[in-house]
Design a protein around this motif. Structure first.
Motif, PDB file in Angstrom:
ATOM      1  N   ARG A  37      -8.094 -11.862  -5.380  1.00  0.00           N
ATOM      2  CA  ARG A  37      -7.367 -10.511  -5.642  1.00  0.00           C
ATOM      3  C   ARG A  37      -7.513  -9.786  -5.521  1.00  0.00           C
ATOM      4  NH1 ARG A  37      -3.345 -10.804 -10.571  1.00  0.00           N
ATOM      5  NH2 ARG A  37      -2.502 -12.451  -9.779  1.00  0.00           N
ATOM      6  N   GLN A  38      -6.625  -9.043  -4.816  1.00  0.00           N
ATOM      7  CA  GLN A  38      -7.237  -7.264  -4.696  1.00  0.00           C
ATOM      8  C   GLN A  38      -5.743  -7.246  -5.043  1.00  0.00           C
ATOM      9  OE1 GLN A  38      -8.094  -5.959  -0.601  1.00  0.00           O
ATOM     10  NE2 GLN A  38      -7.007  -7.436   0.387  1.00  0.00           N
ATOM     11  N   ASP A  39      -6.112  -5.504  -6.101  1.00  0.00           N
ATOM     12  CA  ASP A  39      -4.935  -4.542  -5.717  1.00  0.00           C
ATOM     13  C   ASP A  39      -4.108  -3.747  -5.001  1.00  0.00           C
ATOM     14  OD1 ASP A  39      -2.812  -3.711  -7.954  1.00  0.00           O
ATOM     15  OD2 ASP A  39      -3.376  -3.515  -9.061  1.00  0.00           O
ATOM     16  N   ILE A  40      -3.568  -3.764  -4.243  1.00  0.00           N
ATOM     17  CA  ILE A  40      -3.368  -3.616  -2.954  1.00  0.00           C
ATOM     18  C   ILE A  40      -2.747  -2.149  -3.251  1.00  0.00           C
ATOM     19  CG2 ILE A  40      -2.048  -3.600  -0.612  1.00  0.00           C
ATOM     20  CD1 ILE A  40      -2.297  -6.386  -0.688  1.00  0.00           C
TER      21      ILE A  40
ATOM     22  N   GLN B 211       0.549  -1.281   0.337  1.00  0.00           N
ATOM     23  CA  GLN B 211       0.500  -0.114  -0.018  1.00  0.00           C
ATOM     24  C   GLN B 211       1.292   1.340   0.069  1.00  0.00           C
ATOM     25  OE1 GLN B 211      -3.745   0.654   0.164  1.00  0.00           O
ATOM     26  NE2 GLN B 211      -3.756  -0.530   2.357  1.00  0.00           N
ATOM     27  N   LEU B 212       1.648   1.405   0.684  1.00  0.00           N
ATOM     28  CA  LEU B 212       2.612   2.139   1.214  1.00  0.00           C
ATOM     29  C   LEU B 212       3.436   2.587  -0.598  1.00  0.00           C
ATOM     30  CD1 LEU B 212       4.943   2.841   4.513  1.00  0.00           C
ATOM     31  CD2 LEU B 212       3.740   4.052   3.450  1.00  0.00           C
ATOM     32  N   ARG B 213       3.472   1.461  -0.848  1.00  0.00           N
ATOM     33  CA  ARG B 213       4.760   2.073  -2.560  1.00  0.00           C
ATOM     34  C   ARG B 213       3.284   2.455  -3.247  1.00  0.00           C
ATOM     35  NH1 ARG B 213       6.223  -3.352  -5.907  1.00  0.00           N
ATOM     36  NH2 ARG B 213       8.471  -2.934  -6.470  1.00  0.00           N
ATOM     37  N   GLY B 214       2.362   1.916  -3.115  1.00  0.00           N
ATOM     38  CA  GLY B 214       0.967   3.166  -4.593  1.00  0.00           C
ATOM     39  C   GLY B 214       1.739   4.331  -3.780  1.00  0.00           C
ATOM     40  N   ILE B 215       1.074   4.753  -2.592  1.00  0.00           N
ATOM     41  CA  ILE B 215       1.329   5.766  -2.237  1.00  0.00           C
ATOM     42  C   ILE B 215       2.447   6.515  -2.794  1.00  0.00           C
ATOM     43  CG2 ILE B 215       0.727   7.199   0.477  1.00  0.00           C
ATOM     44  CD1 ILE B 215      -0.518   5.251   0.819  1.00  0.00           C
ATOM     45  N   SER B 216       3.808   6.290  -2.611  1.00  0.00           N
ATOM     46  CA  SER B 216       4.770   6.590  -2.433  1.00  0.00           C
ATOM     47  C   SER B 216       5.335   7.181  -3.728  1.00  0.00           C
ATOM     48  CB  SER B 216       5.831   5.975  -1.809  1.00  0.00           C
ATOM     49  OG  SER B 216       7.482   5.963  -2.685  1.00  0.00           O
ATOM     50  N   LYS B 217       4.732   6.585  -4.429  1.00  0.00           N
ATOM     51  CA  LYS B 217       4.355   6.338  -6.219  1.00  0.00           C
ATOM     52  C   LYS B 217       3.814   7.710  -6.419  1.00  0.00           C
ATOM     53  CE  LYS B 217       5.399   1.944  -8.479  1.00  0.00           C
ATOM     54  NZ  LYS B 217       5.031   0.319  -8.770  1.00  0.00           N
ATOM     55  N   GLU B 218       2.467   7.031  -5.896  1.00  0.00           N
ATOM     56  CA  GLU B 218       1.608   8.658  -6.705  1.00  0.00           C
ATOM     57  C   GLU B 218       1.540  10.100  -6.098  1.00  0.00           C
ATOM     58  OE1 GLU B 218      -0.745   8.630  -8.621  1.00  0.00           O
ATOM     59  OE2 GLU B 218      -1.623   9.590  -8.811  1.00  0.00           O
ATOM     60  N   LEU B 219       2.336  10.093  -4.532  1.00  0.00           N
ATOM     61  CA  LEU B 219       2.419  10.695  -3.691  1.00  0.00           C
ATOM     62  C   LEU B 219       4.359  11.647  -4.865  1.00  0.00           C
ATOM     63  CD1 LEU B 219       2.248  10.471  -0.628  1.00  0.00           C
ATOM     64  CD2 LEU B 219       0.696  12.030  -1.499  1.00  0.00           C
TER      65      LEU B 219
ATOM     66  N   GLY C  96      -8.345 -18.832  -0.175  1.00  0.00           N
ATOM     67  CA  GLY C  96      -7.831 -17.513   0.489  1.00  0.00           C
ATOM     68  C   GLY C  96      -7.993 -16.039   0.081  1.00  0.00           C
ATOM     69  N   PHE C  97      -7.552 -15.332   0.290  1.00  0.00           N
ATOM     70  CA  PHE C  97      -7.749 -13.584   0.160  1.00  0.00           C
ATOM     71  C   PHE C  97      -6.744 -13.113   0.100  1.00  0.00           C
ATOM     72  CE2 PHE C  97     -12.315 -11.893  -0.604  1.00  0.00           C
ATOM     73  CZ  PHE C  97     -11.934 -10.119  -0.826  1.00  0.00           C
ATOM     74  N   ASP C  98      -6.758 -12.134  -0.503  1.00  0.00           N
ATOM     75  CA  ASP C  98      -5.427 -11.400  -1.202  1.00  0.00           C
ATOM     76  C   ASP C  98      -5.115 -11.559  -1.784  1.00  0.00           C
ATOM     77  OD1 ASP C  98      -6.615 -10.021   1.558  1.00  0.00           O
ATOM     78  OD2 ASP C  98      -4.494 -10.425   2.408  1.00  0.00           O
ATOM     79  N   ASP C  99      -4.090 -12.730  -2.179  1.00  0.00           N
ATOM     80  CA  ASP C  99      -3.416 -13.128  -3.779  1.00  0.00           C
ATOM     81  C   ASP C  99      -1.928 -12.309  -3.277  1.00  0.00           C
ATOM     82  OD1 ASP C  99      -2.143 -14.574  -5.818  1.00  0.00           O
ATOM     83  OD2 ASP C  99      -2.605 -12.631  -6.600  1.00  0.00           O
TER      84      ASP C  99
ATOM     85  N   VAL D 115     -10.905   3.957   0.430  1.00  0.00           N
ATOM     86  CA  VAL D 115     -10.885   3.390  -0.422  1.00  0.00           C
ATOM     87  C   VAL D 115     -10.500   2.080  -0.139  1.00  0.00           C
ATOM     88  CG1 VAL D 115      -8.766   2.440  -2.502  1.00  0.00           C
ATOM     89  CG2 VAL D 115      -9.899   5.308  -1.628  1.00  0.00           C
ATOM     90  N   ASP D 116     -11.416   0.738  -0.654  1.00  0.00           N
ATOM     91  CA  ASP D 116     -11.089  -0.100   0.046  1.00  0.00           C
ATOM     92  C   ASP D 116     -11.281  -1.067  -1.092  1.00  0.00           C
ATOM     93  OD1 ASP D 116     -11.071  -2.352   1.214  1.00  0.00           O
ATOM     94  OD2 ASP D 116     -12.876  -1.787   3.351  1.00  0.00           O
ATOM     95  N   CYS D 117     -11.189  -2.275  -0.944  1.00  0.00           N
ATOM     96  CA  CYS D 117     -11.760  -3.126  -1.976  1.00  0.00           C
ATOM     97  C   CYS D 117     -13.037  -3.354  -1.766  1.00  0.00           C
ATOM     98  CB  CYS D 117     -10.770  -5.187  -2.312  1.00  0.00           C
ATOM     99  SG  CYS D 117     -11.105  -6.269  -0.932  1.00  0.00           S
ATOM    100  N   ASP D 118     -13.693  -4.557  -2.771  1.00  0.00           N
ATOM    101  CA  ASP D 118     -15.056  -5.264  -2.643  1.00  0.00           C
ATOM    102  C   ASP D 118     -15.220  -6.105  -2.185  1.00  0.00           C
ATOM    103  OD1 ASP D 118     -17.581  -5.832  -2.936  1.00  0.00           O
ATOM    104  OD2 ASP D 118     -17.471  -6.647  -4.798  1.00  0.00           O
ATOM    105  N   ASN D 119     -14.379  -6.256  -0.309  1.00  0.00           N
ATOM    106  CA  ASN D 119     -14.513  -7.808   0.264  1.00  0.00           C
ATOM    107  C   ASN D 119     -15.908  -8.574   0.052  1.00  0.00           C
ATOM    108  OD1 ASN D 119     -12.429  -6.090   1.894  1.00  0.00           O
ATOM    109  ND2 ASN D 119     -13.439  -5.038   2.556  1.00  0.00           N
ATOM    110  N   ARG D 120     -16.490  -7.739   0.477  1.00  0.00           N
ATOM    111  CA  ARG D 120     -18.095  -8.481   0.331  1.00  0.00           C
ATOM    112  C   ARG D 120     -17.929  -9.686  -0.685  1.00  0.00           C
ATOM    113  NH1 ARG D 120     -23.089  -7.076   3.620  1.00  0.00           N
ATOM    114  NH2 ARG D 120     -24.242  -8.710   3.485  1.00  0.00           N
ATOM    115  N   GLY D 121     -18.150  -8.831  -1.715  1.00  0.00           N
ATOM    116  CA  GLY D 121     -18.447  -9.642  -3.026  1.00  0.00           C
ATOM    117  C   GLY D 121     -17.523 -10.156  -3.786  1.00  0.00           C
ATOM    118  N   GLY D 122     -16.289 -10.090  -2.725  1.00  0.00           N
ATOM    119  CA  GLY D 122     -14.763 -10.976  -3.494  1.00  0.00           C
ATOM    120  C   GLY D 122     -15.007 -12.070  -2.897  1.00  0.00           C
TER     121      GLY D 122
END
Lengths: 364, 364
Positions: free
Chosen positions: B307-310, B88-96, B288-291, B173-180
């Motif tokens: 899979r969720q795209d963290i 998550q941090l990595r994604g944030i860092s890239k965008e910032l 499982g969940f997350d991948d 922001v969240d992933c679709d936990n319930r749907g997944g």
DNA sequence: GTGAAAGCGCTAACAG
DNA sequence: CTGTTAGCGCTTTCAC
């Protein structure tokens, strides 16, 4: 309810307390040399107005930011496979917080980002930097050094250019990789093992090199020589450990012990050994390195390993940097290098090496 | 060689270029409305002097910091067991980084730190905050909300106080936990499984609750009811997954499928299933969940998972925040709440839910 | 288009 | 001990 449209200034507090800005400033910054009752009155005004100092204004004049950059230069996603950085960060964060410093995180994804980081550090936005650059020939340490920012490295840095290798004043914190490796291998020797293999880490990192050196020290010393067929190069990952172990079993089916450069690769080795029908530790003893929490303890069998206190390393890095910063206070560090520092505090140890301890579990 | 004793100022650049400070300032900030040749001359002077703007001085007048706080409120060390935050941090860092913003990391170790964080955020040191607070009844989201800092939450926040639960304008922001979760369980149903168990996550986190709800949706829908003996509460950890699986096997030896709330706990379940002599997926199918990278792929057998795209979630959080910040530009957000926002841009979606996808591997 | 001037909010001499 | 006075380096009206 929504936003403080404009927060109160020193001026406002001063007006309310019926004193001058200077006095308020003194109280806010520790309150030395302000008479008790006055200080109390100011504090009350601060409270009532919900005054919070404007850091930008303060930095502008003090040239201090109370912020430290943490640079993590890991092009690969390996950072995230290992709790290593997270633990280190935690230690750093605790120490910085304790000293009211902020942590500015700089993640880099390759050379392209190096210039950005160098510019940022040179830009004087932070008081110092904590840098993790574990790869040999990484240009970043050099760039940062040139940026002239007080820096402490995490892990023994490699300067590529070996003339600088021993340059004093380059502070770093590392664990005793070589000594820890020696202890591990000696332990295996003490168990009566003779055909002790080594699965190395990524050899472009000093930690892997140092652990390898430790292994060689003991092999040469205790067993009278190094047999290259017992060494297989790997990369600190579980998958790499598997591959390495398979190679090893092919080449030296008689192996009776393995020293893996870290727990993750030991995990891979364990898996392959199990598949091959070998019993651990009866047939092959295995020792890892790191003692990373869930991994080592929950391996099957639980892993004997060399523990390093990762969080403490982080804390120590931060402490070292902060000490250097306050030590350097009004120290011009001017152009004049002619006279050697008389002050003992100036001769900071280049590297602080933390001890390691062998944690005995079931695998060796 | 050591430190730039004092870096060049705008003034210096202006002198060198033979223009006024104002002109240099204009050029440095995009250079609108400055004639080409002049701008070029200024740029050269900047280059030659190695000028870097002083952020503190700039912030003082612009009231912008180009910095965003990332608050990670995980009392437990769980943060570090899971690559979740790192990604998550990595994604944030890239965008910032892409928007020239700095990342100030605020790690908290419990309630004691909350006040500090709240004070920091209220202090206006950063332009906004990205907050991970995954626990129910965590006071932090409330505190932060009151601090009046633009904020985007990572994961659906829980306000404890349910009157606020639906409060608009709280971005997350969240992933679709319930749907997944539904997809996962439907997949098991499609495989012909009927006695499908669920190993929950830590139920004080909304993600665990939502996944559990998804499981119940399908069980009620497709199989006509929920059997509590098939649900065992756990905590997202491998050890927890083991315990849960053991319980389950005790209670319901006839179980023919398991939906684990995340990959880590699925891993524990796999281990116990193997020990108990069950074959996966023949006897018991596991999802499982997350991948999460190394875990799911290298499990034995490789894990079928949601899979969720963290990293993308992180990136999105940052983007949302940054958009809000520039959108809010000279928007007073004054005391007057009487008239509803006419501007469509004001009605930011409260939550952005990212889709999940089922990744089929060998375990189900 | 470009320059001159007025602060942003704070600290740090220096007087008193 | 406390207040007065200069700026720190930059952006930003406002004239020219």
């Amino acid at each position: 309810m929504t936003e403080a449209v404009s927060r109160p200034t020193l001026e406002a507090v001063a007006a309310r307390a019926g004193v001058s800005r200077a006095t308020v400033s003194r109280v806010v910054n520790g309150g030395d040399g302000v008479r008790k009752p006055l200080a109390e009155r100011v504090r009350r005004a601060v409270e009532e107005l919900g005054y919070v100092p404007n850091q930008a204004a303060r930095s502008l004049v003090t040239r201090r930011h109370d912020a430290v950059a943490v640079v993590i230069a890991e092009p690969e996603a390996r950072v995230f496979a290992d709790p290593f950085f997270a633990l280190q960060l935690r230690g750093i964060s605790k120490e910085l917080t304790a000293h009211d410093n902020q942590l500015v995180l700089l993640l880099t994804e390759g050379r392209a980002d190096h210039a950005r980081v160098a510019r940022y550090l040179a830009g004087g936005h932070v008081d110092g930097a904590l840098v993790f650059s574990l790869h040999l020939d990484d240009p970043l340490p050099g760039l940062i050094h040139e940026a002239g920012v007080p820096t402490v490295f995490g892990g023994r840095p490699d300067w590529g250019d070996h003339t600088r290798a021993q340059e004093p004043g380059v502070a770093y914190v590392d664990c005793d990789n070589r000594g820890g490796a020696r202890t591990a291998v000696r332990h295996l020797v003490g168990l009566g093992r003779r055909r002790i293999a080594h699965i190395t880490g990524a050899l472009d990192q000093t930690s892997a090199v140092d652990r390898f050196d430790g292994y060689r020290d003991v092999m040469a010393d205790a067993l009278g020589g190094n047999d290259p067929s017992l060494v297989v190069e790997s990369d600190f990952t579980p998958a790499g450990g598997e591959r390495a172990m398979r190679d090893l079993l092919d080449r030296r089916p008689d192996v009776d012990a393995v020293f893996a450069a870290n727990d993750l690769s030991a995990l891979g080795a364990l898996r392959v050994l199990r598949e091959s029908g070998r019993r651990v530790p009866e047939d092959v003893a295995v020792v890892g390195f790191d003692d990373v929490m869930p991994v080592a303890e929950q391996a099957d069998p639980p892993l004997t390993t060399v523990r390093q206190d990762i969080e403490e390393m982080g804390r120590l890095m931060a402490r070292l940097l902060l000490q250097g910063l306050t030590g350097d206070r009004d120290d011009p560090v001017a152009e004049d290098h002619t006279q050697p520092p008389a002050d003992a505090r100036d001769t900071t140890p280049a590297g602080v090496i933390l001890p390691t301890t062998l944690i005995r579990r079931a695998s060796a």
